[in-house]
Scaffold this active site. Structure first.
Site, mmCIF file in Angstrom:
data_model
loop_
_atom_site.group_PDB
_atom_site.id
_atom_site.type_symbol
_atom_site.label_atom_id
_atom_site.label_comp_id
_atom_site.label_asym_id
_atom_site.label_seq_id
_atom_site.Cartn_x
_atom_site.Cartn_y
_atom_site.Cartn_z
ATOM 1 N N ALA A 51 -4.830 -7.547 2.626
ATOM 2 C CA ALA A 51 -5.906 -8.541 2.529
ATOM 3 C C ALA A 51 -6.641 -8.644 3.868
ATOM 4 O O ALA A 51 -7.870 -8.707 3.914
ATOM 5 C CB ALA A 51 -5.324 -9.891 2.134
ATOM 6 N N TYR A 53 -6.774 -6.304 6.140
ATOM 7 C CA TYR A 53 -7.485 -5.050 6.336
ATOM 8 C C TYR A 53 -8.794 -5.067 5.547
ATOM 9 O O TYR A 53 -9.849 -4.700 6.047
ATOM 10 C CB TYR A 53 -6.595 -3.887 5.893
ATOM 11 C CG TYR A 53 -7.279 -2.554 5.993
ATOM 12 C CD1 TYR A 53 -7.359 -1.876 7.207
ATOM 13 C CD2 TYR A 53 -7.869 -1.966 4.883
ATOM 14 C CE1 TYR A 53 -8.006 -0.662 7.311
ATOM 15 C CE2 TYR A 53 -8.522 -0.749 4.977
ATOM 16 C CZ TYR A 53 -8.579 -0.100 6.184
ATOM 17 O OH TYR A 53 -9.234 1.098 6.278
ATOM 18 N N ASP A 54 -8.699 -5.540 4.294
ATOM 19 C CA ASP A 54 -9.892 -5.589 3.453
ATOM 20 C C ASP A 54 -10.950 -6.481 4.082
ATOM 21 O O ASP A 54 -12.139 -6.159 4.080
ATOM 22 C CB ASP A 54 -9.549 -6.128 2.057
ATOM 23 C CG ASP A 54 -8.727 -5.122 1.258
ATOM 24 O OD1 ASP A 54 -8.734 -3.932 1.618
ATOM 25 O OD2 ASP A 54 -8.076 -5.543 0.291
ATOM 26 N N GLU A 132 -6.662 -1.454 -15.213
ATOM 27 C CA GLU A 132 -5.311 -0.994 -14.861
ATOM 28 C C GLU A 132 -4.783 -1.793 -13.670
ATOM 29 O O GLU A 132 -5.566 -2.176 -12.810
ATOM 30 C CB GLU A 132 -5.373 0.486 -14.445
ATOM 31 C CG GLU A 132 -6.078 1.351 -15.457
ATOM 32 C CD GLU A 132 -6.474 2.735 -14.906
ATOM 33 O OE1 GLU A 132 -6.048 3.090 -13.793
ATOM 34 O OE2 GLU A 132 -7.205 3.443 -15.618
ATOM 35 N N LYS A 134 -3.408 -2.315 -10.043
ATOM 36 C CA LYS A 134 -3.568 -1.493 -8.840
ATOM 37 C C LYS A 134 -2.211 -1.419 -8.147
ATOM 38 O O LYS A 134 -1.752 -2.390 -7.542
ATOM 39 C CB LYS A 134 -4.626 -2.094 -7.911
ATOM 40 C CG LYS A 134 -4.928 -1.206 -6.727
ATOM 41 C CD LYS A 134 -6.162 -1.690 -5.998
ATOM 42 C CE LYS A 134 -6.543 -0.771 -4.862
ATOM 43 N NZ LYS A 134 -5.516 -0.597 -3.857
ATOM 44 N N LYS A 308 -12.340 0.702 -14.505
ATOM 45 C CA LYS A 308 -13.029 2.006 -14.474
ATOM 46 C C LYS A 308 -13.881 2.156 -15.721
ATOM 47 O O LYS A 308 -13.399 1.867 -16.830
ATOM 48 C CB LYS A 308 -12.002 3.138 -14.471
ATOM 49 C CG LYS A 308 -11.062 3.096 -13.301
ATOM 50 C CD LYS A 308 -9.972 4.141 -13.427
ATOM 51 C CE LYS A 308 -8.987 4.003 -12.292
ATOM 52 N NZ LYS A 308 -7.809 4.835 -12.464
ATOM 53 N N LYS A 332 -9.193 -7.364 -6.173
ATOM 54 C CA LYS A 332 -7.969 -7.680 -5.435
ATOM 55 C C LYS A 332 -7.483 -9.097 -5.737
ATOM 56 O O LYS A 332 -8.253 -9.961 -6.142
ATOM 57 C CB LYS A 332 -8.218 -7.544 -3.918
ATOM 58 C CG LYS A 332 -8.699 -6.190 -3.466
ATOM 59 C CD LYS A 332 -7.733 -5.073 -3.697
ATOM 60 C CE LYS A 332 -6.767 -4.794 -2.591
ATOM 61 N NZ LYS A 332 -7.199 -4.270 -1.348
ATOM 62 N N CYS A 461 -8.580 -14.758 33.070
ATOM 63 C CA CYS A 461 -7.951 -14.612 34.376
ATOM 64 C C CYS A 461 -8.997 -13.968 35.274
ATOM 65 O O CYS A 461 -9.699 -13.057 34.856
ATOM 66 C CB CYS A 461 -6.741 -13.694 34.237
ATOM 67 S SG CYS A 461 -6.128 -13.032 35.783
HETATM 68 S S1 IVH Z 1 -8.284 5.151 -9.099
HETATM 69 C C1 IVH Z 1 -11.807 7.489 -7.045
HETATM 70 N N1 IVH Z 1 -6.446 3.649 -10.176
HETATM 71 O O1 IVH Z 1 -5.852 2.423 -4.822
HETATM 72 C C2 IVH Z 1 -10.723 6.493 -6.979
HETATM 73 N N2 IVH Z 1 -6.394 3.930 -7.823
HETATM 74 O O2 IVH Z 1 -8.024 1.650 -3.016
HETATM 75 C C3 IVH Z 1 -9.464 6.945 -7.605
HETATM 76 N N3 IVH Z 1 -4.530 2.811 -6.723
HETATM 77 O O3 IVH Z 1 -6.317 5.542 -3.288
HETATM 78 C C4 IVH Z 1 -8.412 5.918 -7.557
HETATM 79 N N4 IVH Z 1 -3.614 1.971 -8.526
HETATM 80 O O4 IVH Z 1 -3.948 4.897 -4.052
HETATM 81 C C5 IVH Z 1 -6.928 4.149 -9.034
HETATM 82 N N5 IVH Z 1 -4.856 2.398 -11.271
HETATM 83 C C6 IVH Z 1 -5.330 2.890 -10.153
HETATM 84 C C7 IVH Z 1 -4.724 2.646 -8.908
HETATM 85 C C8 IVH Z 1 -5.297 3.184 -7.764
HETATM 86 C C9 IVH Z 1 -3.515 2.095 -7.216
HETATM 87 C C10 IVH Z 1 -4.722 3.092 -5.300
HETATM 88 C C11 IVH Z 1 -4.941 4.547 -4.973
HETATM 89 C C12 IVH Z 1 -6.280 4.607 -4.327
HETATM 90 C C13 IVH Z 1 -6.430 3.215 -3.822
HETATM 91 C C14 IVH Z 1 -7.885 2.874 -3.636
#
Ligand code: IVH
Length: 717
Positions: A51, A53-54, A132, A134, A308, A332, A461
């Site tokens: 978080a 980092y983001d 999906e 993450k 996606k 996120k 300082c």
């Molecule tokens: S799709 C073109 N699907 O999240 C992008 N990534 O922040 C292809 N990750 O590098 C990635 N779950 O390591 C995708 N269901 C999911 C994911 C996922 C985890 C990670 C992955 C990616 C990073 C991107």
């Protein structure tokens, strides 16, 4: 420590930043992002939560969006992750492994969906999304040829990863041979390697029993387990794999993301059972909510959900914007908070002499990482006064012994977001900010002036390089990767040499070998003949150094890497630069005007250079160092006589003869400006296959569009 010091001021809204402030912050953030990437991708030891980092990256992107002229080929926004660590053979990905853009609030998701509708120009069509979880693991690309697993590679920097095939073969979830009929000749299956929370806890118990350092979270333990030279160690660690994406495919077996997920299952992969096809933004948001609710009960870590576009032909039309696809986004989960007790407040002195109060906490877990330190920014912040003089935390001050609420987000290191007054014990102690620096010089502490000449909140300082704290931080910067990059001379060794009094300033590093008959480094524990020989060889190899690195390594305030490069390019040689600095320090108006005229250089940098070279102590440090160096290699000045000098060029689509970074670097070397977006002022758009909106913009503005070959012909000398 320099990091805590630099965080001393609450952040100004990006829209309110002046160009000069943005430039300085952009440089600082670029360095921080890179350091975090390195820790995350190469060392498996992140020091901030995702978080945080983001948040850092978001701010960085926001700055670049407002000031596009700050974007350079070196900018982290143009790269993905960090280069591989060098322990494993490198594998070039047939199709780059990219990253995802982030959404944090519902509106971001709506904007994402709106952008897609606009881009596809399909206002009335229903757009389905595969939603999906993450997975917070390690992304992996598995290449199958003739149905057999041939290579497994980590993401690395997106273009090149590490070959971990032998290790991956030990995972039950990764089939050695794809099941089913009509398997395309080449299939790259991508997904996430992860470790279950249960396995992570068990592994950490074993690590502690064996007196090994425990891992910070399941992601790091998965990464550490995978990047083992001995696959038997990987085999002993329970790692799982979920398939969710693909790279090169000689033929596509399905037409949708959801179809591909089912195809992965038929091939013998596990896919995430929570994956769902959604038909509207409302359904996406409901999915996010539901997954967040079930998060704690899952046996693997997730840090959000991914949406996606389901139709692959639409994914292809949507394409990519720099490092992220337009057709997917990660939504996120919000940052986590925790309550704990503030045990003490310590003052640390950073490289630039800023006194940073650091809160020492009763250790507490937030977002999967144990937090023990928290920045308290400055004296006013502790008192409950913000940068604008307005009360913060409703004016509640922070006392030692207080129960505080900390949050790991919105800034680079954890923040105190509140003080729980009801829990304040009688013994709680008010903190008195020191009047003298805790360094051995005990100099008077002064509060910095703001640009408006008012008293600022940052305490400094006044010892400068005479202050040992500042000296050591300066030396650390000197040997760091972006500066002299001396192999075998990391922070630990340097601190040791410094404590022994063997290295007090940069030049001393280069005289170590001469003095070794007396120092006898090989007799020190942890050193031997070979490592000492290697160290001296590494030091010797840096007696020749590029001018921009040399300038950066001097550690002048406000002269980060980008500025150092601008100065190096502006003056070309060390002699020219050095002479200019000495003149600037003497307030020579012509020299100041000349420096001011350089691209990217303004008042703050000039004042800092003047202050640095105005100090005889610093001039001595520089002179002694220069004597030890064989060659400071001139910087190439951008050409002013090339055909593209002074022109603005935008690269878009897939370039086939060079990477985008190379293309931009070449353009800049030839005196052109490589921009990220097309406008009326753009002179050329170089469009490769797959070029989308930028090409359309170019046509709209009547900008000359060139193929990659035409561009190469144009710049041929
Ligand atoms: S799709 C073109 N699907 O999240 C992008 N990534 O922040 C292809 N990750 O590098 C990635 N779950 O390591 C995708 N269901 C999911 C994911 C996922 C985890 C990670 C992955 C990616 C990073 C991107």
């Amino acid at each position: 420590m320099a990091r805590a010091a630099k965080q001393a001021k609450p952040l100004t809204d990006v829209v309110k930043l002046t160009r000069a402030q943005a430039k300085v912050e952009h440089m600082r953030l670029a360095l921080e992002v890179e350091a975090h990437d390195r820790r995350y991708y190469q060392e498996d030891a992140p020091s901030v939560s995702d978080a945080e980092y983001d948040a850092l990256r978001q701010r960085f992107n926001a700055i670049e969006q407002r000031f596009p002229e700050l974007v350079s080929t070196e900018s982290p926004s143009q790269k993905i992750g960090a280069a591989p660590s060098g322990r494993f053979r490198k594998v070039r990905h047939a199709v780059p492994m990219l990253s995802l853009d982030n959404a944090f609030v519902e509106q971001d998701v709506r904007d994402f969906a709106d952008r897609i509708v606009r881009f596809l120009k399909l206002p009335d069509e229903q757009i389905d999304f595969s939603a999906e979880p993450k997975i917070d693991g390690l992304s992996m690309s598995l290449r199958y040829e003739g149905g057999e697993l041939v290579t497994a590679a980590t993401r690395g920097d997106g273009a090149e990863g590490e070959d971990v095939t032998a290790n991956i073969r030990t995972l039950d979830d990764v089939p050695q041979k794809l099941k089913g009929r009509n398997i395309p000749e080449v299939c790259e299956v991508r997904g996430e390697v992860y470790m279950t929370k249960q396995a992570f806890l068990a592994l950490n118990r074993k690590q502690v029993e064996a007196s090994e350092a425990p891992f910070a979270n399941p992601r790091n333990s998965a990464a550490g387990s995978l990047r083992q030279k001995d696959p038997a160690i990987t085999a002993s660690r329970p790692l799982g794999f979920f398939a969710y994406a693909w790279g090169e495919m000689s033929a596509m077996p399905e037409e949708t993301q959801s179809g591909m997920i089912h195809w992965f299952e038929r091939c013998g992969f596990k896919t995430n059972p929570l994956t769902k096809l959604c038909h509207s933004v409302e359904q996406l948001i409901a999915f996010h909510r539901k997954i967040e609710e079930s998060r704690a009960g899952l046996d693997y870590d997730i840090d959000g959900v991914v949406y996606k576009v389901d139709r692959i032909d639409w994914q292809e039309r949507l394409g990519f914007v720099s490092r992220t696809p337009r057709w997917a986004i990660a939504h996120k989960f919000p940052a986590e908070r925790a309550m704990t007790v503030l045990r003490d407040i310590e003052i640390q002195v950073g490289r630039t002499g800023t006194l940073a109060p650091v809160g020492k906490l009763e250790p507490v877990g937030v977002g999967g990482v144990i937090v023990q330190n928290v920045t308290l920014h400055n004296e006013d912040y502790i008192k409950g006064v913000g940068g604008d003089g307005e009360p913060i935390r409703e004016g509640r001050d922070i006392r030692i012994g207080d129960t505080v609420v900390i949050q790991r987000a919105g800034d680079v290191i954890p923040q105190v977001v509140d003080v729980v007054i009801d829990k304040r014990p009688k013994s709680a102690r008010e903190f008195h900010f020191p009047k003298k620096c805790p360094c051995p010089l005990h100099t008077d502490v002064v509060r910095e002036e703001t640009a408006m000449g008012e008293e600022g909140s940052r305490a400094r300082c006044t010892g400068e390089f005479a202050c040992p704290f500042q000296k050591i931080e300066h030396l650390k910067l000197f040997v760091s990767r972006r500066a002299f990059d001396i192999d075998g001379l990391g922070e630990k060794q340097l601190q040791f040499f410094f404590d022994e009094g063997w290295v007090k300033e940069p030049a001393d590093i280069f005289t170590l070998q001469k003095r070794n008959s007396r120092l006898k480094l090989e007799e020190i524990e942890g050193y031997g003949d070979t490592s000492v020989r290697n160290l001296f060889a590494a030091i010797d190899s840096r007696r020749r150094i590029a001018l921009e690195r040399f300038i950066y390594a001097l550690g002048m305030r406000h002269v980060g890497e980008t500025t150092a490069l601008a100065l190096a390019r502006g003056y070309g040689s060390w002699d020219a630069f050095h002479e200019a600095c000495l003149k600037v320090a003497r307030k020579d108006e012509e020299a100041i005007a000349e420096m001011d005229a350089l691209d990217q250089i303004g008042d703050t940098v000039i004042q800092s250079i003047a202050a640095y070279f105005g100090e005889s102590h610093n001039r001595g440090i520089v002179d002694r160092l220069v004597k030890e160096i064989d060659a400071i290699v001139d910087a190439e000045k951008p050409k002013s006589n090339s055909k593209v000098a002074g022109k603005t060029v935008v690269f878009t689509g897939t370039l086939e003869k060079m990477t985008r970074d190379e293309a931009k670097a070449t353009a800049e070397r030839l005196g052109a400006k490589a921009a990220g977006s097309v406008s009326k002022k753009t002179d050329y758009v170089v469009a490769g296959p797959g070029a989308g909106s930028k090409l359309a913009e170019a046509r709209k503005h009547g900008v000359t569009v060139l193929t990659e070959d035409e561009w190469l012909a144009l710049i041929e000398e």
